[in-house]
Design a protein around this motif. Sequence first.
Motif, mmCIF file in Angstrom:
data_model
loop_
_atom_site.group_PDB
_atom_site.id
_atom_site.type_symbol
_atom_site.label_atom_id
_atom_site.label_comp_id
_atom_site.label_asym_id
_atom_site.label_seq_id
_atom_site.Cartn_x
_atom_site.Cartn_y
_atom_site.Cartn_z
ATOM 1 N N HIS A 52 106.878 31.745 133.241
ATOM 2 C CA HIS A 52 106.454 30.786 132.481
ATOM 3 C C HIS A 52 107.595 29.553 132.724
ATOM 4 N N ILE A 53 106.890 27.853 131.897
ATOM 5 C CA ILE A 53 107.985 27.294 132.231
ATOM 6 C C ILE A 53 108.102 26.689 130.445
ATOM 7 N N LEU A 54 109.082 26.336 130.281
ATOM 8 C CA LEU A 54 109.644 26.485 128.824
ATOM 9 C C LEU A 54 109.726 25.186 128.791
ATOM 10 N N ASP A 55 109.479 24.631 126.998
ATOM 11 C CA ASP A 55 110.159 22.769 127.121
ATOM 12 C C ASP A 55 110.040 22.068 127.838
ATOM 13 N N ILE A 56 109.852 21.567 128.833
ATOM 14 C CA ILE A 56 110.272 20.197 129.603
ATOM 15 C C ILE A 56 111.176 19.133 128.641
ATOM 16 N N SER A 57 112.504 19.441 128.893
ATOM 17 C CA SER A 57 113.199 17.455 128.201
ATOM 18 C C SER A 57 113.331 16.696 129.345
ATOM 19 N N VAL A 58 112.584 15.575 128.667
ATOM 20 C CA VAL A 58 112.898 14.029 129.701
ATOM 21 C C VAL A 58 114.114 13.043 128.946
ATOM 22 N N THR A 59 114.136 12.627 129.549
ATOM 23 C CA THR A 59 115.383 11.334 128.787
ATOM 24 C C THR A 59 115.371 10.395 130.008
ATOM 25 N N SER A 60 116.119 9.422 128.903
ATOM 26 C CA SER A 60 116.206 8.317 130.173
ATOM 27 C C SER A 60 117.216 7.357 129.562
ATOM 28 N N ASP A 61 117.804 6.653 130.823
ATOM 29 C CA ASP A 61 119.179 5.869 131.147
ATOM 30 C C ASP A 61 118.803 4.404 131.475
ATOM 31 N N GLY A 62 117.632 4.489 130.958
ATOM 32 C CA GLY A 62 116.839 2.495 131.151
ATOM 33 C C GLY A 62 116.292 3.129 132.942
ATOM 34 N N LYS A 63 116.866 3.294 133.615
ATOM 35 C CA LYS A 63 116.879 3.085 134.993
ATOM 36 C C LYS A 63 115.801 4.205 135.972
ATOM 37 N N ARG A 64 115.939 4.812 134.916
ATOM 38 C CA ARG A 64 115.353 6.336 135.800
ATOM 39 C C ARG A 64 115.020 7.644 134.582
ATOM 40 N N LEU A 65 113.822 8.290 134.669
ATOM 41 C CA LEU A 65 113.674 9.597 133.885
ATOM 42 C C LEU A 65 114.364 10.830 134.566
ATOM 43 N N SER A 66 115.014 11.402 133.180
ATOM 44 C CA SER A 66 115.755 12.386 134.013
ATOM 45 C C SER A 66 114.797 13.869 133.992
ATOM 46 N N LEU A 67 114.005 14.464 133.795
ATOM 47 C CA LEU A 67 113.858 15.957 133.623
ATOM 48 C C LEU A 67 114.058 17.337 134.189
ATOM 49 N N SER A 68 113.947 17.705 132.553
ATOM 50 C CA SER A 68 114.559 19.258 133.049
ATOM 51 C C SER A 68 113.433 20.367 132.950
ATOM 52 N N ILE A 69 113.410 21.331 133.608
ATOM 53 C CA ILE A 69 112.015 22.070 133.387
ATOM 54 C C ILE A 69 112.884 23.827 134.598
ATOM 55 N N PRO A 70 112.956 24.920 132.759
ATOM 56 C CA PRO A 70 113.185 26.005 132.845
ATOM 57 C C PRO A 70 112.785 26.671 132.882
ATOM 58 N N ILE A 71 112.284 27.590 134.457
ATOM 59 C CA ILE A 71 111.870 28.647 134.698
ATOM 60 C C ILE A 71 112.013 29.995 134.434
ATOM 61 N N ASN A 72 111.595 30.641 133.415
ATOM 62 C CA ASN A 72 111.432 32.446 133.133
ATOM 63 C C ASN A 72 110.145 33.099 134.314
ATOM 64 N N ALA A 73 111.233 34.291 134.607
ATOM 65 C CA ALA A 73 110.285 35.055 135.088
ATOM 66 C C ALA A 73 111.086 36.363 135.561
ATOM 67 N N ASP A 74 109.809 37.356 135.792
ATOM 68 C CA ASP A 74 110.540 38.695 136.379
ATOM 69 C C ASP A 74 110.364 38.984 137.260
ATOM 70 N N ILE A 75 111.341 39.779 138.539
ATOM 71 C CA ILE A 75 111.340 39.898 139.319
ATOM 72 C C ILE A 75 111.595 41.408 139.866
ATOM 73 N N SER A 76 110.307 41.700 140.964
ATOM 74 C CA SER A 76 110.904 42.843 141.552
ATOM 75 C C SER A 76 111.003 43.947 142.796
ATOM 76 N N TYR A 77 112.227 44.117 143.411
ATOM 77 C CA TYR A 77 111.999 43.730 144.675
ATOM 78 C C TYR A 77 112.927 45.725 145.421
ATOM 79 N N THR A 78 111.789 45.974 146.587
ATOM 80 C CA THR A 78 112.673 47.325 146.699
ATOM 81 C C THR A 78 113.796 46.704 147.879
ATOM 82 N N LEU A 79 114.734 47.752 147.634
ATOM 83 C CA LEU A 79 115.795 47.211 148.469
ATOM 84 C C LEU A 79 115.359 47.896 150.136
ATOM 85 N N PRO A 80 115.307 47.491 151.250
ATOM 86 C CA PRO A 80 114.989 48.101 152.156
ATOM 87 C C PRO A 80 115.743 49.202 153.370
#
Length: 236
Positions: free
Chosen positions: A105-133
């Motif tokens: 899931h991507i949560l709400d993307i936040s966008v801000t500007s410093d007048g020269k560029r846009l800064s994007l923060s993209i929070p991503i959530n997920a569940d992971i399963s891994y089998t130990l070798p």
Amino acid sequence: MFPLWKLVLLCGLLTGTSASLIEDLENEVLEKLKALLEKRIETSDSTLQALLQKLVDDLKALEESKSQANAFQMIQDVKTLLEEELSEIFQVVYKVTGLNIRNVHILDISVTSDGKRLSLSIPINADISYTLPLLGKVVDLGLNLDLQATVSAETDDTTGDVTVVVECTSDQDSISLTVLNRRIALINKAVDAAVNFVRQVLSLAVEYAVCPVLQTLIGLLDANYVQDLIDWFPGA
């Protein structure tokens, strides 16, 4: 009861030759994953092409309207497309590494500007399963990844051409992994080693798949429209 053979194996895994063998195996897997992710972006499969075409069509309408409301709608479109593409990327990761990354899931993307560029923060959530070798124990992890990107309209001093520049951060420090099950204390060190491996896998996925896709999506924007967005969005 923890089987004796696994206890002996675990001791070797954590202190000696077995640990080195596992590390060599994981390094080999990481190199294979890197190669496949690079190839996937280069070939740009039909799924990605379809997503890109949809976004191109959306952007044409948005650029004609030149409204901030439509700019926020564009962000939602990018969010949806990126979420779909992440699921495809993580399928490749699973086939190569055995990491089962789901419920992305991507949560709400936040966008801000410093007048020269846009800064994007993209929070991503997920569940992971891994089998130990070798041990065969499944480790469940919670993923929180804060993807950072900047977008600017840069003018070439020589030609005067204006182009869209997208920089994407793939710093491992932005990857937060929470171990959801530490029921067997004896394999805590093995779990910690697995978490480190998962972190490396995710870092590769971000650098060689997620960031290039994001750069491609945003790079479709007209440079003048990007400058309009920079002017419209609130300051940091």
